[in-house]
Design an enzyme around this catalytic site. Sequence first.
Site, PDB file in Angstrom:
ATOM      1  N   SER A  80     -17.329  63.848  34.539  1.00  0.00           N
ATOM      2  CA  SER A  80     -16.994  64.657  35.728  1.00  0.00           C
ATOM      3  C   SER A  80     -16.424  66.325  35.436  1.00  0.00           C
ATOM      4  CB  SER A  80     -15.856  64.253  36.571  1.00  0.00           C
ATOM      5  OG  SER A  80     -16.430  62.927  37.138  1.00  0.00           O
ATOM      6  N   TYR A 166     -11.293  62.166  46.118  1.00  0.00           N
ATOM      7  CA  TYR A 166     -12.227  62.460  45.109  1.00  0.00           C
ATOM      8  C   TYR A 166     -13.466  61.580  45.099  1.00  0.00           C
ATOM      9  CZ  TYR A 166     -13.610  63.936  40.276  1.00  0.00           C
ATOM     10  OH  TYR A 166     -14.268  63.941  39.199  1.00  0.00           O
TER      11      TYR A 166
END
EC number: 3.5.2.6
Length: 377
Positions: A80, A166
Amino acid sequence: MFKTTLCALLITASCSTFAAPQQINDIVHRTITPLIEQQKIPGMAVAVIYQGKPYYFTWGYADIAKKQPVTQQTLFELGSVSKTFTGVLGGDAIARGEIKLSDPTTKYWPELTAKQWNGITLLHLATYTAGGLPLQVPDEVKSSSDLLRFYQNWQPAWAPGTQRLYANSSIGLFGALAVKPSGLSFEQAMQTRVFQPLKLNHTWINVPPAEEKNYAWGYREGKAVHVSPGALDAEAYGVKSTIEDMARWVQSNLKPLDINEKTLQQGIQLAQSRYWQTGDMYQGLGWEMLDWPVNPDSIINGSDNKIALAARPVKAITPPTPAVRASWVHKTGATGGFGSYVAFIPEKELGIVMLANKNYPNPARVDAAWQILNALQ
């Protein structure tokens, strides 16, 4: 014994106005070596950017079976941390006048006709505030028609702009749509607009055959693994890079005004702008920021997946606050076999990159980074 020595060393370094390379070396090794032992990390590369200059450190193996050591040229999966590249590429598209964060998602994907998409903007996608898009795009999504069906059928849990959850499926879609007006594929846009101008010559979405010899294996439960292909993987978690290129990435984000390409310079600044606040964390495009000086407990505990992946109410910052130099700017990342962390403090010209070929807990990464940067600031 170890703790006492480390604390004394940290205090000494903090009080000095300039840390010599040997001090940096000592601080890094005294912090990272126990981390590697505790977490059983096969191989690791660390870069510390101190007064704008990079210092490199490597440990262990990129390939255990071949006893191939980690070097400054070893490619790691960023997971990420890739989102920071997506955020900057989106910022570059804004600076070029190709997109606006206030644009509705449907402007760039007219086939998205389901009524829940009314009022969801590119900003919501980029900052995980669309209303509860899931962490992952489901594995069964293989084609563009599958992807459309997935988003058409998704039902929000909240109104857009009220909760942050998220999600790869959120910022991944932002990345895909942000490059549409350019006529380029996401990979082409990233290569020509971000990687090449910054001379990130060993940073890839798809590792070319000539570079495969440098591509580390990740390790999960003792097995060698690489990330599997998936929908929107390039946009959300698909970048592979070396410690040298990642140090250059941090240097570029520390001092965007040194970059010649004006739209990229602005894109970096837009990615570090503050669009939402939740607790003491500010959400940028890919990057997450806290005010400096920072409470270490906030960044360490906040990185735990129990908190980082939980839904949290957000407060809109209107207009967004431009990039604040007195910030701790950071991002964690992982794939099945890799764990990464990047943090920097623009005001201090100080930063760190930690790349490992094992996915180990975020708080352990952030704690180590904090110890090193706090000692050097």
